[in-house]
Design a protein around this motif. Structure first.
Motif, PDB file in Angstrom:
ATOM      1  N   THR A 115       0.823  -1.208   0.000  1.00 33.11           N
ATOM      2  CA  THR A 115       0.000   0.000   0.000  1.00 33.11           C
ATOM      3  C   THR A 115       0.859   1.260   0.000  1.00 33.11           C
ATOM      4  N   SER A 116       1.939   1.236   0.775  1.00 30.88           N
ATOM      5  CA  SER A 116       2.795   2.414   0.852  1.00 30.88           C
ATOM      6  C   SER A 116       3.512   2.683  -0.460  1.00 30.88           C
ATOM      7  N   LEU A 117       4.048   1.618  -1.061  1.00 34.62           N
ATOM      8  CA  LEU A 117       4.843   1.797  -2.270  1.00 34.62           C
ATOM      9  C   LEU A 117       4.011   2.222  -3.461  1.00 34.62           C
ATOM     10  N   ILE A 118       2.766   1.767  -3.512  1.00 32.32           N
ATOM     11  CA  ILE A 118       1.948   2.020  -4.695  1.00 32.32           C
ATOM     12  C   ILE A 118       0.968   3.160  -4.497  1.00 32.32           C
ATOM     13  N   VAL A 119       0.530   3.423  -3.251  1.00 27.94           N
ATOM     14  CA  VAL A 119      -0.512   4.429  -3.017  1.00 27.94           C
ATOM     15  C   VAL A 119      -0.047   5.550  -2.092  1.00 27.94           C
ATOM     16  N   MET A 120       0.263   5.220  -0.836  1.00 29.32           N
ATOM     17  CA  MET A 120       0.415   6.235   0.193  1.00 29.32           C
ATOM     18  C   MET A 120       1.571   7.195  -0.070  1.00 29.32           C
ATOM     19  N   LYS A 121       2.770   6.655  -0.195  1.00 28.64           N
ATOM     20  CA  LYS A 121       3.940   7.525  -0.331  1.00 28.64           C
ATOM     21  C   LYS A 121       3.996   8.245  -1.678  1.00 28.64           C
ATOM     22  N   PRO A 122       3.821   7.534  -2.801  1.00 33.97           N
ATOM     23  CA  PRO A 122       3.859   8.264  -4.080  1.00 33.97           C
ATOM     24  C   PRO A 122       2.747   9.292  -4.221  1.00 33.97           C
ATOM     25  N   SER A 123       1.541   8.964  -3.726  1.00 35.11           N
ATOM     26  CA  SER A 123       0.446   9.927  -3.840  1.00 35.11           C
ATOM     27  C   SER A 123       0.714  11.163  -2.999  1.00 35.11           C
ATOM     28  N   SER A 124       1.273  10.963  -1.807  1.00 35.66           N
ATOM     29  CA  SER A 124       1.639  12.106  -0.968  1.00 35.66           C
ATOM     30  C   SER A 124       2.693  12.967  -1.645  1.00 35.66           C
ATOM     31  N   PHE A 125       3.703  12.328  -2.220  1.00 30.02           N
ATOM     32  CA  PHE A 125       4.753  13.034  -2.958  1.00 30.02           C
ATOM     33  C   PHE A 125       4.152  13.822  -4.121  1.00 30.02           C
ATOM     34  N   ILE A 127       0.986  14.874  -4.488  1.00 30.85           N
ATOM     35  CA  ILE A 127       0.123  15.956  -3.996  1.00 30.85           C
ATOM     36  C   ILE A 127       0.960  17.168  -3.611  1.00 30.85           C
ATOM     37  N   ILE A 128       2.061  16.927  -2.885  1.00 29.41           N
ATOM     38  CA  ILE A 128       2.909  18.033  -2.453  1.00 29.41           C
ATOM     39  C   ILE A 128       3.531  18.748  -3.652  1.00 29.41           C
ATOM     40  N   CYS A 129       3.991  17.971  -4.636  1.00 32.04           N
ATOM     41  CA  CYS A 129       4.601  18.586  -5.818  1.00 32.04           C
ATOM     42  C   CYS A 129       3.566  19.324  -6.666  1.00 32.04           C
ATOM     43  N   LEU A 130       2.331  18.814  -6.720  1.00 31.82           N
ATOM     44  CA  LEU A 130       1.269  19.531  -7.415  1.00 31.82           C
ATOM     45  C   LEU A 130       0.956  20.855  -6.717  1.00 31.82           C
ATOM     46  N   SER A 131       0.947  20.827  -5.381  1.00 32.19           N
ATOM     47  CA  SER A 131       0.725  22.065  -4.628  1.00 32.19           C
ATOM     48  C   SER A 131       1.841  23.065  -4.895  1.00 32.19           C
ATOM     49  N   TYR A 365       1.314   9.277 -10.868  1.00 35.28           N
ATOM     50  CA  TYR A 365       0.162   9.889 -10.190  1.00 35.28           C
ATOM     51  C   TYR A 365      -0.070  11.328 -10.638  1.00 35.28           C
ATOM     52  N   ILE A 366       0.966  11.971 -11.158  1.00 32.55           N
ATOM     53  CA  ILE A 366       0.818  13.340 -11.640  1.00 32.55           C
ATOM     54  C   ILE A 366      -0.120  13.391 -12.849  1.00 32.55           C
ATOM     55  N   ILE A 367      -0.118  12.341 -13.664  1.00 34.95           N
ATOM     56  CA  ILE A 367      -0.851  12.351 -14.926  1.00 34.95           C
ATOM     57  C   ILE A 367      -2.338  12.577 -14.724  1.00 34.95           C
ATOM     58  N   PRO A 368      -3.057  11.769 -13.891  1.00 35.42           N
ATOM     59  CA  PRO A 368      -4.482  12.077 -13.670  1.00 35.42           C
ATOM     60  C   PRO A 368      -4.669  13.333 -12.828  1.00 35.42           C
ATOM     61  N   GLY A 369      -3.791  13.539 -11.853  1.00 41.45           N
ATOM     62  CA  GLY A 369      -3.832  14.765 -11.067  1.00 41.45           C
ATOM     63  C   GLY A 369      -5.080  14.953 -10.228  1.00 41.45           C
ATOM     64  N   ILE A 371      -6.263  15.238  -7.066  1.00 45.02           N
ATOM     65  CA  ILE A 371      -5.721  15.435  -5.728  1.00 45.02           C
ATOM     66  C   ILE A 371      -6.689  14.985  -4.647  1.00 45.02           C
ATOM     67  N   ASN A 372      -7.983  15.290  -4.803  1.00 44.89           N
ATOM     68  CA  ASN A 372      -8.947  14.943  -3.756  1.00 44.89           C
ATOM     69  C   ASN A 372      -9.010  13.441  -3.512  1.00 44.89           C
ATOM     70  N   SER A 373      -9.041  12.656  -4.571  1.00 44.63           N
ATOM     71  CA  SER A 373      -9.080  11.206  -4.411  1.00 44.63           C
ATOM     72  C   SER A 373      -7.799  10.695  -3.770  1.00 44.63           C
ATOM     73  N   LEU A 374      -6.665  11.267  -4.168  1.00 50.36           N
ATOM     74  CA  LEU A 374      -5.397  10.844  -3.588  1.00 50.36           C
ATOM     75  C   LEU A 374      -5.347  11.152  -2.092  1.00 50.36           C
ATOM     76  N   VAL A 375      -5.862  12.312  -1.690  1.00 46.29           N
ATOM     77  CA  VAL A 375      -5.873  12.671  -0.272  1.00 46.29           C
ATOM     78  C   VAL A 375      -6.758  11.714   0.518  1.00 46.29           C
ATOM     79  N   ASN A 376      -7.935  11.378  -0.015  1.00 43.97           N
ATOM     80  CA  ASN A 376      -8.830  10.450   0.677  1.00 43.97           C
ATOM     81  C   ASN A 376      -8.190   9.077   0.822  1.00 43.97           C
ATOM     82  N   TYR A 377      -7.618   8.571  -0.249  1.00 41.29           N
ATOM     83  CA  TYR A 377      -6.953   7.273  -0.195  1.00 41.29           C
ATOM     84  C   TYR A 377      -5.818   7.284   0.820  1.00 41.29           C
ATOM     85  N   PHE A 378      -5.012   8.342   0.757  1.00 39.89           N
ATOM     86  CA  PHE A 378      -3.851   8.425   1.637  1.00 39.89           C
ATOM     87  C   PHE A 378      -4.272   8.433   3.109  1.00 39.89           C
TER      88      PHE A 378
END
Length: 487
Positions: A115-125, A127-131, A365-369, A371-378
């Motif tokens: 979960t961390s390698l595929i969802v949590m950590k990359p999505s957090s990374f 989201i922060i870079c998109l911000s 994860y940047i491609i779909p972008g 952010i809201n779904s990524l935050v909820n999943y994370f």
């Protein structure tokens, strides 16, 4: 002169030869100051500039909003103290992964790793870079929203830059972290000092009747905590690099005790500054709280705010990359991922394959972008595994009594944190059930299929495919296993 130079060259050669075995393992190069900077730099990112509006929207009034920020700081500190005991009891890098392995065995550890390698950590990374990219691009598109292509390209460029820096050198990554931590503390200080000056001048109107009209529903409270704790996320990041800490028994707890309360005080004072300048209605209507604050207080120097917010977010992204790469490294070393991901660069002494892999997934994860779904999943997945890890601490108090515990927190703390984690996981589902949470659970459980096919049984055909890939990548990136095999 000639003899001296020859002697020096011989000594340098001997010194280099004596250090050769160190090229195949991670080095302890992170001290107390760098540890504090990693905690502060990872936690203070985009959250404090985004979450105040979300927390206020769920509490409606100033008083409960500030109480939520205080409570979130306490929760983060208690959680970090639990992780300090785990980190000094099990001195392995990888954060929750080795703790779950020791407490519950390989399957829960693998599910966390998956979960961390595929969802949590990359999505957090991501989201922060998109911000970061949004704050950087906004000044160039005054009066309109920046094109998504521009935002995504800037975010991808930020991921590439940060990944390259951390793959090149542990020390360089630490120096970058220290610089951006100092930069973000500047903007935090500007907001706090400006707000406190205005508050001392008598701007206290927005704090009158602070609890009038408060929402008391469980759903609203849980969502407020979700957003507040998102801003505090990163309180456990130092546990990911335990093997690279100098004197971890001392520096790990000290970094936590100093770093997290410092962040909590900054967050509370920043929210007080926001409310000193803006009413609750104005804050809820603001597109960017910090930018609105700067326009009202610092004009015509308000451009300083988005610049330093960009520094803050890029610093948080660097801290996330620095620590999360070690999770990939440990998973590869334990055989739960491709073995090449546990290899160390011969020249740079960094887990370069793990960091590069992490950067590639984050870029996807940047491609779909979304952010809201990524935050909820994370948020959902993160607190599920935080709770499991802290529950493991309670379990090991009875099942692993022989383990040395340089730090031992009162058992009431991990029990309380386990109950809080259960509330944070279940409350949003009960109050506002959506398909996203179900999809997240199904995705986590789908890791079991990969575990039994590729990890537990280790089918021969999978080994025949992975070996040539590993050899090719090893030669391409000039990496070797972290420990030399005995001859």
């Amino acid at each position: 002169m000639g003899e001296t130079s020859l002697r020096e060259r011989r000594e340098d050669r001997k010194s280099a030869q004596s250090q050769e075995p160190q090229t195949t393992r991670l080095q302890r190069e992170v001290g107390l100051i760098s540890g504090i900077c990693i905690i502060v730099g990872t936690i203070i990112g985009s959250g404090i500039f985004i979450s105040p509006k979300s927390v206020l929207s769920n509490t409606a009034t100033v008083g409960p909003c500030l109480l939520v920020w205080v409570a979130c700081g306490i929760i983060a500190t208690l959680g970090a103290l639990c992780f300090a005991e785990l980190g000094t009891m099990i001195t392995k890098s990888g954060g929750e992964y080795p703790y779950l392995m020791e407490a519950f065995g390989p399957i829960p550890a693998y599910l966390f790793s998956w979960t961390s390698l595929i969802v949590m950590k990359p999505s957090s990374f991501a989201i922060i870079c998109l911000s970061f990219s949004e704050y950087v691009s906004v000044p160039f598109y005054s009066g309109c929203e920046p094109p998504q292509v521009v935002v995504k390209c800037l975010a991808a460029a930020a991921i590439l830059l940060i990944t390259t820096v951390n793959a090149l050198s542990v020390r360089l990554g630490s120096y970058v972290q220290n610089f951006f931590t100092a930069a973000k503390l500047v903007i935090v200080a500007i907001i706090i000092i400006s707000g406190m000056v205005l508050l001392a001048q008598g701007n206290t109107k927005n704090f009158e009747n602070s609890f009038e009209g408060t929402k008391l529903s469980v759903g609203a409270i849980s969502l407020a905590f979700y957003n507040g704790l998102w801003a505090y996320d990163g309180w456990n990041q130092l546990n990911y690099i335990t093997e690279e800490l100098r004197n971890p028994f001392r520096n790990l707890p000290l970094s936590i005790v100093i770093g997290i309360p410092l962040v909590a005080v900054c967050y509370i004072l920043m929210n007080i500054s926001y409310f000193t300048v803006m009413t609750t209605t104005e804050l809820l209507q603001s597109q960017a709280v910090a930018v609105t604050f700067g326009d009202r207080v610092l004009y015509p120097a308000s451009w300083v705010i988005p610049l330093f917010v960009a520094f803050s977010t890029i610093g948080a992204a660097n801290g996330t990359c620095f620590t999360a790469g070690r999770l990939v490294y440990v998973a590869g070393r334990e055989g739960h991922m491709l073995k090449v991901l546990s290899y160390v660069s011969v020249k740079r002494l960094t887990p370069a394959p793990a960091i590069i892999f992490y950067g590639i997934i984050a870029t996807i994860y940047i491609i779909p972008g979304d952010i809201n779904s990524l935050v909820n999943y994370f948020s959902f997945a993160a607190w599920l595994f935080y709770g499991m890890t802290i529950l493991g601490l309670v379990v090991m108090r009875f099942t692993r009594k022989e383990l040395e515990r340089p730090i031992k927190v009162p058992i009431v703390i991990p029990i309380l944190m386990t109950l809080i984690s259960v509330f944070l996981v279940l409350a949003p589902i009960i109050s506002e059930p959506t398909w996203e949470y179900l999809y997240c659970v199904l995705f986590i459980l789908s890791g079991l299929v990969f575990y039994f096919l590729f990890v537990y049984h280790k089918f021969g055909w999978a080994q025949r495919i992975s070996k040539p890939i590993t050899m090719y990548l090893q030669m391409l990136m000039e990496v070797v296993p972290p420990e030399e095999e005995p001859k």
